[in-house]
Design a protein around this motif. Structure first.
Motif, mmCIF file in Angstrom:
data_model
loop_
_atom_site.group_PDB
_atom_site.id
_atom_site.type_symbol
_atom_site.label_atom_id
_atom_site.label_comp_id
_atom_site.label_asym_id
_atom_site.label_seq_id
_atom_site.Cartn_x
_atom_site.Cartn_y
_atom_site.Cartn_z
ATOM 1 N N GLU A 5 0.698 -1.192 0.096
ATOM 2 C CA GLU A 5 0.109 -0.071 -0.173
ATOM 3 C C GLU A 5 0.952 0.726 -0.047
ATOM 4 O OE1 GLU A 5 -3.042 -0.337 3.570
ATOM 5 O OE2 GLU A 5 -4.479 -1.967 2.209
ATOM 6 N N ALA A 6 0.032 2.109 -0.988
ATOM 7 C CA ALA A 6 1.245 3.260 -0.803
ATOM 8 C C ALA A 6 0.303 4.484 -1.860
ATOM 9 C CB ALA A 6 2.759 3.521 -1.642
ATOM 10 N N GLU A 7 1.084 5.898 -1.345
ATOM 11 C CA GLU A 7 -0.290 7.043 -2.515
ATOM 12 C C GLU A 7 -0.031 7.042 -3.969
ATOM 13 O OE1 GLU A 7 -3.309 8.208 -1.791
ATOM 14 O OE2 GLU A 7 -3.137 7.590 0.370
ATOM 15 N N LEU A 8 0.346 6.466 -4.403
ATOM 16 C CA LEU A 8 1.221 5.826 -5.650
ATOM 17 C C LEU A 8 0.307 7.188 -6.890
ATOM 18 C CD1 LEU A 8 2.602 2.888 -6.408
ATOM 19 C CD2 LEU A 8 3.481 4.876 -5.190
ATOM 20 N N ASN A 9 -0.870 7.422 -6.526
ATOM 21 C CA ASN A 9 -1.385 7.599 -7.721
ATOM 22 C C ASN A 9 -1.127 9.981 -7.706
ATOM 23 O OD1 ASN A 9 -2.827 5.885 -8.716
ATOM 24 N ND2 ASN A 9 -4.126 6.409 -6.542
ATOM 25 N N PRO A 10 -0.558 10.194 -6.819
ATOM 26 C CA PRO A 10 -0.074 11.763 -7.243
ATOM 27 C C PRO A 10 0.918 11.789 -7.958
ATOM 28 C CG PRO A 10 -0.846 11.775 -4.826
ATOM 29 C CD PRO A 10 -0.718 10.396 -5.480
ATOM 30 N N LEU A 11 1.516 10.826 -8.234
ATOM 31 C CA LEU A 11 3.002 10.258 -8.677
ATOM 32 C C LEU A 11 2.574 9.558 -10.488
ATOM 33 C CD1 LEU A 11 5.489 8.475 -6.837
ATOM 34 C CD2 LEU A 11 5.096 10.894 -7.361
ATOM 35 N N LEU A 12 1.601 9.576 -10.582
ATOM 36 C CA LEU A 12 1.330 8.907 -11.572
ATOM 37 C C LEU A 12 0.087 9.896 -12.662
ATOM 38 C CD1 LEU A 12 0.418 5.511 -10.724
ATOM 39 C CD2 LEU A 12 3.228 6.641 -11.698
ATOM 40 N N GLU A 13 -0.248 10.856 -12.532
ATOM 41 C CA GLU A 13 -1.074 12.168 -13.418
ATOM 42 C C GLU A 13 -0.641 11.731 -15.014
ATOM 43 O OE1 GLU A 13 -4.034 12.544 -12.263
ATOM 44 O OE2 GLU A 13 -2.670 11.946 -10.249
ATOM 45 N N ASP A 14 0.488 11.940 -14.972
ATOM 46 C CA ASP A 14 0.668 12.229 -16.874
ATOM 47 C C ASP A 14 1.829 11.032 -17.222
ATOM 48 O OD1 ASP A 14 3.399 11.905 -15.211
ATOM 49 O OD2 ASP A 14 4.311 13.340 -16.537
ATOM 50 N N ARG A 15 0.978 9.460 -16.296
ATOM 51 C CA ARG A 15 1.944 8.747 -16.549
ATOM 52 C C ARG A 15 1.016 7.156 -16.086
ATOM 53 N NH1 ARG A 15 7.643 8.993 -14.511
ATOM 54 N NH2 ARG A 15 7.208 11.189 -14.785
ATOM 55 N N ARG A 16 -0.194 7.266 -16.433
ATOM 56 C CA ARG A 16 -1.195 6.113 -15.950
ATOM 57 C C ARG A 16 -1.131 5.008 -17.364
ATOM 58 N NH1 ARG A 16 -3.103 6.650 -11.168
ATOM 59 N NH2 ARG A 16 -3.608 8.893 -11.770
ATOM 60 N N SER A 17 -1.235 3.989 -16.799
ATOM 61 C CA SER A 17 -0.285 2.620 -17.233
ATOM 62 C C SER A 17 -0.813 1.578 -16.403
ATOM 63 C CB SER A 17 0.823 2.905 -17.046
ATOM 64 O OG SER A 17 1.525 3.865 -17.805
ATOM 65 N N ALA A 18 -1.622 0.410 -17.185
ATOM 66 C CA ALA A 18 -2.349 -0.723 -17.161
ATOM 67 C C ALA A 18 -0.692 -1.474 -16.384
ATOM 68 C CB ALA A 18 -2.255 -1.341 -17.616
ATOM 69 N N ILE A 19 0.050 -1.424 -16.976
ATOM 70 C CA ILE A 19 1.620 -2.317 -16.105
ATOM 71 C C ILE A 19 2.860 -1.450 -16.507
ATOM 72 C CG2 ILE A 19 2.915 -4.405 -16.453
ATOM 73 C CD1 ILE A 19 0.234 -5.659 -17.423
ATOM 74 N N TYR A 20 3.233 -1.451 -15.217
ATOM 75 C CA TYR A 20 4.837 -0.071 -15.139
ATOM 76 C C TYR A 20 5.864 -1.669 -15.404
ATOM 77 C CZ TYR A 20 1.039 3.588 -13.724
ATOM 78 O OH TYR A 20 0.163 3.169 -13.163
ATOM 79 N N PHE A 21 6.482 -1.338 -16.333
ATOM 80 C CA PHE A 21 7.821 -2.454 -16.680
ATOM 81 C C PHE A 21 8.875 -1.411 -16.112
ATOM 82 C CE2 PHE A 21 5.344 -3.619 -19.501
ATOM 83 C CZ PHE A 21 4.992 -4.915 -19.252
ATOM 84 N N LEU A 22 9.566 -1.750 -14.782
ATOM 85 C CA LEU A 22 10.368 -0.867 -14.453
ATOM 86 C C LEU A 22 11.870 -1.524 -14.331
ATOM 87 C CD1 LEU A 22 8.539 0.244 -11.373
ATOM 88 C CD2 LEU A 22 8.835 1.525 -13.721
#
Length: 561
Positions: free
Chosen positions: A207-224
């Motif tokens: 659990e983490a508040e990630l949504n504020p980081l992802l406004e311009d990069r919303r994706s189904a999967i994040y390959f990192l």
């Protein structure tokens, strides 16, 4: 006339109450078949596990009246986006995004959109539906101990998990939906193919508040790929809950029981200045693709992961199992109901195994792309150009996805060839890319293609809404149907519905799409695949239809093509 139930306490025993087992039970219940589902777990898994539901799977859920319930708990597009993300971290300024398959092509293939619904959200919907279905008995917290085949029945031994009295259930048929380590498959002595090189993974639910980081990069999967830690992150509940799948071939490998190091691995792929991380659960697992040498033995059928295993990289494993269930259910219903002969059930294995084999081939190609060719690249030390683009070890994977963003051919384009299909001598359509390109056709064995139609009632609807727990005749306006509707309910024949339909949308002609004349028809199986095609109907079509229904549902044993 139905098969005798004397000495049986149910008609079908299903071993395994995951999504595939539950859907199998619900499909059988539409035919009035009584089932008993035996499941080891008392509650659904808290881990998201499988999550992608293709349009074909959603079509099945729609036919069960569950589409809206599933969409209500699925992740909305606003959360998942329509892209794949590649970067060193979630905050990488040099990230890349890759668009998924185009929605317009999906709309042409089906009236039912796919969905992202994690298994921990899907299973409760299915369990609720099962518990509300009188024909199904769901027993949880029990483990299967033995499977014994008799001449005309199957006996399944079980007991409460841990300890308790030995119990048993005797049925006409058994369906093994008990996963990759299937006890039933092992009891039958059915071997699995050897896996290729495995991918070792650690699922970290956090659990983490990630949504504020992802406004311009919303994706189904994040390959990192942070350099020391690599894998992919997926949305869990659309809010604070996420799943990080760490691929354990880099230098930083936390143990599943080390909560602090698991949290640190997550922080490394979030990036500097990220929010606080709380680890909720974790599980180690191995990704392999394997195929059973047979999909059953006598009165026992294997479905889902008991029959085939694909990696999550393909996103197709659960969907393969749903289509197994759809194929097996109507054939088992025919055998139990007395209108299908023993050889009908035998067509399940050849039909579904060919589809699974193709899928596994594709899955293995995908896995090869996901693994770096040079082991030195496993820690994110790939070419500088890739690293600067935020791709790292995912460069080969990114290239493959550029080529194969669309999987319409794999999802919709497979076909069956068995005695449960009456060929008409035409070859299958050929596209340049069988994986990505779906060519709709009414050819026997293929999925009856999507189109909007108007039956005599005048209600405009997708053609698939006319299909159900019956065979369906789709006839053109000028087709001389004769008294074929009278065949519904005839002794020894399957349920039948007859529809004379016209195209509902301007500029479309469903008869051209299906390859028949204005006085022709097609016969569609209960699983939505064309069983027979009649370019023009003979004057005695009712007699021809009666003959063909018997050929399809009661072929001579040993007559498999």
């Amino acid at each position: 006339m139905t098969v005798s139930d004397e000495g049986l306490d149910t008609q079908v025993v299903i071993v395994g109450g995951g999504p595939v087992g539950l859907i199998t039970a619900l499909l059988l219940a539409r035919w009035g078949v009584r089932t008993k589902v035996l499941e080891r777990r008392t509650a659904p898994s808290p881990l998201p596990r499988a999550r992608a539901l293709t349009a074909r799977s959603m079509e099945v859920l729609r036919s069960l009246g569950l589409e809206e319930r599933v969409r209500a708990v699925a992740l909305p597009v606003e959360v998942t986006g329509r892209h794949y993300y590649f970067g060193r971290s979630l905050t990488d300024p040099d990230f890349r995004r890759l668009a998924r398959s185009r929605a317009s092509r999906q709309t042409e293939a089906s009236a039912v959109p796919p969905a992202i619904c994690t298994q921990d959200r899907l299973e409760p919907v299915l369990r609720t539906a099962v518990r509300g279905t009188p024909a199904i008995t769901l027993l949880t917290g029990v483990e299967v101990t033995a499977v014994t085949r008799h001449g005309d029945s199957v006996e399944v031994g079980y007991r409460p998990v841990g300890s308790g009295p030995a119990l048993s259930s005797r049925a006409s048929y058994c369906v093994a939906a008990d996963g990759a380590h299937s006890l039933v498959r092992d009891a039958l002595g059915i071997r699995m193919s050897e896996p290729e090189e495995a991918s070792h993974n650690l699922n970290i639910l956090f659990e983490a508040e990630l949504n504020p980081l992802l406004e311009d990069r919303r994706s189904a999967i994040y390959f990192l790929d942070s350099g020391e830690v690599h894998g992919y992150v997926m949305p869990g509940d659309g809010g604070r809950r996420w799943l990080f799948n760490q691929i354990l071939d880099g230098p930083y490998r936390p143990g599943a029981d080390d909560t602090d190091r698991c949290a640190d691995a997550v922080r490394r792929i979030i990036g500097a200045g990220g929010p606080a991380v709380t680890v909720v659960d974790r599980q180690r697992w191995t990704g392999v693709s394997r195929l059973a040498e047979r999909f059953g033995a006598g009165r026992v059928l294997l479905v889902g992961d008991a029959a085939h295993v694909v990696t999550p990289f393909s996103g197709i494993g659960l969907n393969l199992g749903v289509q197994d269930a759809c194929n097996a259910a109507w054939k088992l219903a025919g055998a139990v109901g007395g209108w299908g002969g023993p050889a009908l059930v035998e067509t399940y294995g050849p039909e579904r195994r060919a589809v699974a084999a193709w899928t596994i081939d594709e899955d293995r190609e995908t896995m090869r792309a996901a693994r770096p060719a040079d082991p030195a690249q496993g820690a994110g030390t790939g070419p500088a150009s890739n690293d600067q683009a935020g791709l790292g070890r995912w460069s080969a994977w990114y290239g493959r996805m550029l080529e194969r963003r669309n999987d319409q051919g794999l999802v919709f384009g497979y076909h069956y060839d068995s005695t449960a299909v009456l060929p008409d001598g035409t070859p299958p359509p050929r596209g340049d890319d069988p994986f990505g390109e779906y060519v709709p056709t009414g050819r026997p064995g293929h999925r009856a293609p999507h189109t909007m139609v108007e039956p005599a009632s005048g209600a405009r609807l997708p053609v698939a809404d006319l299909f159900g727990p019956w065979f369906t005749v789709l006839a053109a306006d000028a087709a001389p149907l004769g008294p074929c509707e009278a065949l519904h309910g005839a002794s020894g024949l399957p349920p039948l519905r007859v529809h004379q339909v016209t195209s509902a949308d301007p500029g479309t002609d469903w008869t051209e799409l299906y390859g028949i004349a204005k006085d022709g028809a097609v016969l569609v199986r209960p699983d939505g695949h064309t069983a027979a095609r009649y370019h023009s109907l003979p004057a005695d079509f009712a007699a021809v239809l009666r003959r063909d229904l018997r050929r399809l549902t009661d072929p001579p044993q040993g007559a498999q093509r």
